[in-house]
Design a protein around this motif. Structure first.
Motif, mmCIF file in Angstrom:
data_model
loop_
_atom_site.group_PDB
_atom_site.id
_atom_site.type_symbol
_atom_site.label_atom_id
_atom_site.label_comp_id
_atom_site.label_asym_id
_atom_site.label_seq_id
_atom_site.Cartn_x
_atom_site.Cartn_y
_atom_site.Cartn_z
ATOM 1 N N TYR A 67 0.839 -1.207 0.000
ATOM 2 C CA TYR A 67 0.000 0.000 0.000
ATOM 3 C C TYR A 67 0.872 1.256 0.000
ATOM 4 C CZ TYR A 67 -4.055 2.882 1.328
ATOM 5 O OH TYR A 67 -5.074 3.814 1.367
ATOM 6 N N CYS A 68 1.981 1.193 0.718
ATOM 7 C CA CYS A 68 2.906 2.335 0.749
ATOM 8 C C CYS A 68 3.633 2.492 -0.588
ATOM 9 C CB CYS A 68 3.936 2.153 1.867
ATOM 10 S SG CYS A 68 3.277 2.292 3.531
ATOM 11 N N VAL A 69 3.994 1.365 -1.205
ATOM 12 C CA VAL A 69 4.724 1.419 -2.473
ATOM 13 C C VAL A 69 3.848 1.992 -3.583
ATOM 14 C CG1 VAL A 69 5.766 0.001 -4.287
ATOM 15 C CG2 VAL A 69 6.335 -0.428 -1.893
ATOM 16 N N HIS A 70 2.591 1.520 -3.642
ATOM 17 C CA HIS A 70 1.685 2.023 -4.684
ATOM 18 C C HIS A 70 0.259 1.931 -4.159
ATOM 19 C CE1 HIS A 70 -0.038 3.052 -8.490
ATOM 20 N NE2 HIS A 70 1.122 2.970 -9.130
ATOM 21 N N GLN A 71 -0.246 3.031 -3.668
ATOM 22 C CA GLN A 71 -1.513 3.051 -2.946
ATOM 23 C C GLN A 71 -2.716 2.749 -3.842
ATOM 24 O OE1 GLN A 71 -1.693 6.391 -0.362
ATOM 25 N NE2 GLN A 71 -3.818 6.116 0.188
ATOM 26 N N LYS A 72 -2.624 3.086 -5.121
ATOM 27 C CA LYS A 72 -3.796 2.966 -5.989
ATOM 28 C C LYS A 72 -3.841 1.662 -6.776
ATOM 29 C CE LYS A 72 -4.403 7.956 -6.484
ATOM 30 N NZ LYS A 72 -4.506 9.105 -7.421
ATOM 31 N N LEU A 73 -2.823 0.860 -6.662
ATOM 32 C CA LEU A 73 -2.804 -0.403 -7.391
ATOM 33 C C LEU A 73 -3.830 -1.361 -6.782
ATOM 34 C CD1 LEU A 73 -0.978 -1.191 -9.773
ATOM 35 C CD2 LEU A 73 0.344 -2.553 -8.162
ATOM 36 N N THR A 74 -4.568 -2.088 -7.608
ATOM 37 C CA THR A 74 -5.625 -2.965 -7.106
ATOM 38 C C THR A 74 -5.044 -4.149 -6.333
ATOM 39 O OG1 THR A 74 -5.692 -4.387 -9.057
ATOM 40 C CG2 THR A 74 -7.051 -2.384 -9.112
ATOM 41 N N PRO A 75 -5.825 -4.697 -5.397
ATOM 42 C CA PRO A 75 -5.359 -5.888 -4.675
ATOM 43 C C PRO A 75 -5.015 -7.047 -5.609
ATOM 44 C CG PRO A 75 -7.212 -4.900 -3.528
ATOM 45 C CD PRO A 75 -7.075 -4.158 -4.827
ATOM 46 N N ASP A 76 -5.796 -7.245 -6.677
ATOM 47 C CA ASP A 76 -5.508 -8.336 -7.619
ATOM 48 C C ASP A 76 -4.154 -8.132 -8.304
ATOM 49 O OD1 ASP A 76 -7.845 -9.613 -7.028
ATOM 50 O OD2 ASP A 76 -8.935 -8.886 -8.777
ATOM 51 N N HIS A 77 -3.861 -6.884 -8.685
ATOM 52 C CA HIS A 77 -2.573 -6.599 -9.317
ATOM 53 C C HIS A 77 -1.433 -6.848 -8.330
ATOM 54 C CE1 HIS A 77 -0.417 -3.819 -12.439
ATOM 55 N NE2 HIS A 77 0.309 -4.875 -12.124
ATOM 56 N N TRP A 78 -1.649 -6.440 -7.084
ATOM 57 C CA TRP A 78 -0.614 -6.670 -6.074
ATOM 58 C C TRP A 78 -0.426 -8.162 -5.804
ATOM 59 C CZ3 TRP A 78 3.542 -4.700 -4.727
ATOM 60 C CH2 TRP A 78 3.728 -3.317 -4.623
ATOM 61 N N GLU A 79 -1.493 -8.926 -5.865
ATOM 62 C CA GLU A 79 -1.353 -10.368 -5.658
ATOM 63 C C GLU A 79 -0.449 -10.970 -6.733
ATOM 64 O OE1 GLU A 79 -4.116 -14.242 -4.624
ATOM 65 O OE2 GLU A 79 -5.011 -12.598 -5.750
ATOM 66 N N THR A 80 -0.596 -10.492 -7.974
ATOM 67 C CA THR A 80 0.263 -10.962 -9.058
ATOM 68 C C THR A 80 1.725 -10.605 -8.798
ATOM 69 O OG1 THR A 80 -1.542 -10.725 -10.656
ATOM 70 C CG2 THR A 80 0.697 -10.808 -11.543
ATOM 71 N N ILE A 81 1.956 -9.376 -8.333
ATOM 72 C CA ILE A 81 3.320 -8.921 -8.064
ATOM 73 C C ILE A 81 3.938 -9.698 -6.911
ATOM 74 C CG2 ILE A 81 4.695 -6.971 -7.229
ATOM 75 C CD1 ILE A 81 2.749 -5.141 -8.755
ATOM 76 N N LEU A 82 3.188 -9.862 -5.826
ATOM 77 C CA LEU A 82 3.715 -10.566 -4.655
ATOM 78 C C LEU A 82 4.007 -12.020 -4.983
ATOM 79 C CD1 LEU A 82 1.453 -9.057 -1.844
ATOM 80 C CD2 LEU A 82 3.805 -8.428 -2.423
ATOM 81 N N THR A 83 3.170 -12.613 -5.825
ATOM 82 C CA THR A 83 3.432 -13.988 -6.271
ATOM 83 C C THR A 83 4.711 -14.040 -7.099
ATOM 84 O OG1 THR A 83 1.060 -14.490 -6.284
ATOM 85 C CG2 THR A 83 2.501 -15.944 -7.555
ATOM 86 N N LYS A 84 4.895 -13.035 -7.949
ATOM 87 C CA LYS A 84 6.113 -12.960 -8.776
ATOM 88 C C LYS A 84 7.352 -12.804 -7.899
ATOM 89 C CE LYS A 84 8.042 -10.410 -12.714
ATOM 90 N NZ LYS A 84 7.814 -9.330 -13.707
ATOM 91 N N LEU A 85 7.200 -12.113 -6.766
ATOM 92 C CA LEU A 85 8.313 -11.938 -5.837
ATOM 93 C C LEU A 85 8.488 -13.138 -4.905
ATOM 94 C CD1 LEU A 85 7.858 -8.159 -4.907
ATOM 95 C CD2 LEU A 85 9.555 -9.166 -6.441
ATOM 96 N N LYS A 86 7.714 -14.195 -5.159
ATOM 97 C CA LYS A 86 7.838 -15.494 -4.478
ATOM 98 C C LYS A 86 7.451 -15.454 -2.996
ATOM 99 C CE LYS A 86 9.355 -17.503 -8.231
ATOM 100 N NZ LYS A 86 10.672 -18.113 -8.332
ATOM 101 N N PHE A 87 6.553 -14.533 -2.629
ATOM 102 C CA PHE A 87 6.018 -14.602 -1.278
ATOM 103 C C PHE A 87 5.107 -15.825 -1.186
ATOM 104 C CE2 PHE A 87 7.136 -10.068 -1.370
ATOM 105 C CZ PHE A 87 7.784 -9.958 -0.148
ATOM 106 N N SER A 88 5.000 -16.389 0.001
ATOM 107 C CA SER A 88 4.210 -17.608 0.177
ATOM 108 C C SER A 88 2.735 -17.335 -0.098
ATOM 109 C CB SER A 88 4.371 -18.145 1.602
ATOM 110 O OG SER A 88 3.716 -17.292 2.527
ATOM 111 N N ASN A 89 2.013 -18.416 -0.353
ATOM 112 C CA ASN A 89 0.584 -18.302 -0.623
ATOM 113 C C ASN A 89 -0.152 -17.680 0.559
ATOM 114 O OD1 ASN A 89 -1.793 -18.857 -2.280
ATOM 115 N ND2 ASN A 89 -2.278 -20.433 -0.778
ATOM 116 N N ALA A 90 0.224 -18.063 1.770
ATOM 117 C CA ALA A 90 -0.428 -17.520 2.968
ATOM 118 C C ALA A 90 -0.185 -16.018 3.091
ATOM 119 C CB ALA A 90 0.070 -18.238 4.218
#
Length: 422
Positions: A267-290
Motif C-alpha cells: 500500500y505504501c509502495v503504490h496506494q492505488k494499485l488494485t489488490p488483484d494486481h498486487w497479488e500478481t506482483i507478490l506472487t512474482k516476488l515469491k512470497f508464500s501463498n499464505a
C-alpha cells in the motif's frame, strides 16, 4: 563485551573457542553478532571464524553439519543450538554478481575481515579476552550511524548484487544512514543487483519489515529504482512523500502477522494499485501463498470506498466488511485481535463501527444460519438441491439486515415465501 552474551550461548561459545584454540587454531566471534553486541543488543545468532579448516572442525566436535563446506562453512550443534563456523577466506573473482568463482582459504583474520561487505560487519571479538578487532573503522561508523563499504563501494557491489539491498535493509533495521559514496554506487551497479534472485530480495524485504524503520527501505527501493529491476511493468508511486501517514503506520505496526505487514508495505509502495494486481506482483516476488492471501485481503479492506457520511448503514458493514473478514479469518485460522491494531495504525475509517458490530457476534456466514441444507431437505424434499445455495444466501441477506431474524421459525417461514415466489 563478551559478557553481554546471555546463557546458554556464552557457555557454548566459550566451549567452542577453547576447543579450537586448544587444538592450536585461532577463533573469533565475527560479523553481525559483534555489531549487535557493540550496539548493546542481543544477537539472534552467533557466527565464528577460524584458521582451522572445515575438516579439522568436523574432527573436533561431535555434531557438525556441512551447511556450506565448499565455501568453508560448517555448523556445529551444541545442545541443539547451531553455530556457523567459517574458515578464514579470500574471495576471488565474482562473475555471477552473487558468489565468488572460487574460495581460497586465508591465513589470517585480517584477510578474512577485508573481504566482508560493510565496516560495521567487519568486527571480530575474542570470546575469552573480550578484545575487539576493528581494522576498518567499524566502531566509528556504528557510533556515527553510517553504513559504509570496506574499500570501493563500486567494487563491493559489483562483486555481490545483494549487498546494495542489504545496505538498504540495514538502514531500515538499524535506522542508519548510507554513506554518500556507498549510496551513489547502488544506482551505478544496478545491473549487478538485477542478477540476484527474487527470493533474496523478498528475504531482505521481510527482514526490513520486522525491524525498526521499514519505511526507510521502501524509500531507498523506490528512490534508487531497485524495485523496478524485479517488477519492470510497474510504475512506482514516486509521490510516496505524500503518503507519510501510511509510511509512519508501517513503522509502528505490530509485527505478528507478516502478511498484513506485506499488505501495508504494498500500500505504501503504490496506494492505488488494485489488490488483484498486487497479488500478481507478490506472487512474482515469491512470497508464500499464505502471505499473499493475508496481504491482498488487507489491501481489499484498505481499498474499500471512503465513507461519504459519518455513519454507514450497519447492514452494509456486516455484508460487505464483516462477512468477508470472518470468512478470511476462518479460512486462515487467524484471530480478529491481530487485525484491529493494524487497521487502527492506518486510521481505517470503518474500524470503530466494525469493532462495535463484531462484538455483538452477529451471524455473518452461511454456516452461522440456524437453518441448513439438511433442514431444507426435510422441509422441502421436492426442492432441487441446486436451489439450496440461492435460497440460503437470500436468508443470510435477511439475517445480515436484522441479526435477530436468525432463528429457525422465522427462517423456515421465509423459506416457504421464497420458494412460493420461485
Amino acid at each position: 563485551m563478551a559478557g553481554q552474551v546471555p546463557e546458554p550461548y556464552l557457555g557454548h561459545l566459550r566451549f567452542i573457542h577453547k576447543t579450537i584454540t586448544d587444538a592450536g587454531f585461532e577463533c573469533y566471534l565475527v560479523g553481525g553478532s559483534v555489531r549487535d553486541l557493540y550496539l548493546q543488543k542481543t544477537p539472534k545468532e552467533y557466527d565464528l571464524t577460524t584458521s582451522a579448516l572445515p575438516t579439522k572442525i568436523k574432527s573436533l566436535f561431535q555434531s557438525v553439519i556441512d551447511t556450506g563446506i565448499k565455501h568453508g562453512t560448517v555448523t556445529v550443534l551444541i545442545e541443539r543450538q547451531p553455530y556457523e563456523i567459517t574458515t578464514y577466506r579470500i574471495d576471488k573473482d565474482y562473475t555471477d554478481g552473487r558468489r565468488p568463482d572460487q574460495v581460497e582459504f586465508g591465513q589470517s583474520l585480517s584477510e578474512d575481515l577485508k573481504r566482508r561487505d560493510f565496516t560495521m560487519n567487519a568486527l571480530a571479538l575474542h570470546i575469552l579476552s573480550g578484545e575487539i578487532i576493528d581494522e576498518h573503522g567499524g566502531r566509528r561508523d556504528i557510533d556515527q550511524q553510517i553504513i559504509r563499504t570496506i574499500g570501493s563501494p563500486i567494487n563491493r557491489f559489483t562483486e555481490d548484487g545483494l549487498r546494495p539491498v542489504r545496505a538498504m535493509r540495514f538502514a531500515s533495521t538499524l535506522n542508519f544512514q548510507i554513506e554518500a559514496e556507498t549510496k551513489a554506487a547502488i544506482s551505478k551497479t544496478s545491473h549487478i543487483t538485477a542478477k540476484i534472485s527474487v527470493e533474496r530480495l523478498q528475504d531482505e524485504i521481510i527482514k526490513s519489515l520486522v525491524g525498526a524503520k521499514p519505511s526507510i527501505m521502501i524509500r531507498h527501493l523506490i528512490e534508487m529504482n531497485t524495485l523496478s529491476l524485479f517488477v519492470p511493468d510497474l510504475v512506482f508511486q514516486i509521490a510516496y512523500k505524500a503518503n507519510e501517514h501510511s509510511l509512519e503506520a508501517l513503522d509502528n505496526l505490530p509485527k505478528q502477522n507478516l502478511g498484513y505487514l506485506i499488505g501495508v508495505w504494498a500500500y505504501c509502495v503504490h496506494q492505488k494499485l488494485t489488490p488483484d494486481h498486487w497479488e500478481t506482483i507478490l506472487t512474482k516476488l515469491k512470497f508464500s501463498n499464505a502471505i499473499c492471501k493475508d496481504a491482498t485481503f488487507l489491501l481489499t479492506l484498505l481499498h474499500y470506498p471512503s465513507p461519504i457520511t459519518a455513519n454507514i448503514d450497519d447492514y452494509l458493514i456486516r455484508k460487505t466488511l464483516l462477512s468477508p473478514i470472518k470468512k478470511h479469518l476462518s479460512q486462515r485460522k487467524l484471530p480478529i485481535l491481530g487485525l484491529w491494531p493494524v487497521l487502527e495504525c492506518l486510521g481505517w475509517p470503518y474500524l470503530k463501527q466494525c469493532m462495535a458490530l463484531w462484538e455483538e457476534n452477529p451471524p455473518l456466514l452461511l454456516g452461522d444460519l440456524k437453518i441448513n441444507g439438511s433442514d431444507l431437505q426435510s422441509l422441502y424434499p421436492s426442492l432441487p438441491k441446486q436451489r439450496y445455495g440461492d435460497l440460503l444466501n437470500q436468508l443470510l441477506d435477511q439475517v445480515l439486515l436484522l441479526p435477530k431474524n436468525n432463528n429457525f421459525e422465522y427462517l423456515s417461514t421465509q423459506c416457504a415465501e421464497i420458494i412460493g415466489n420461485l
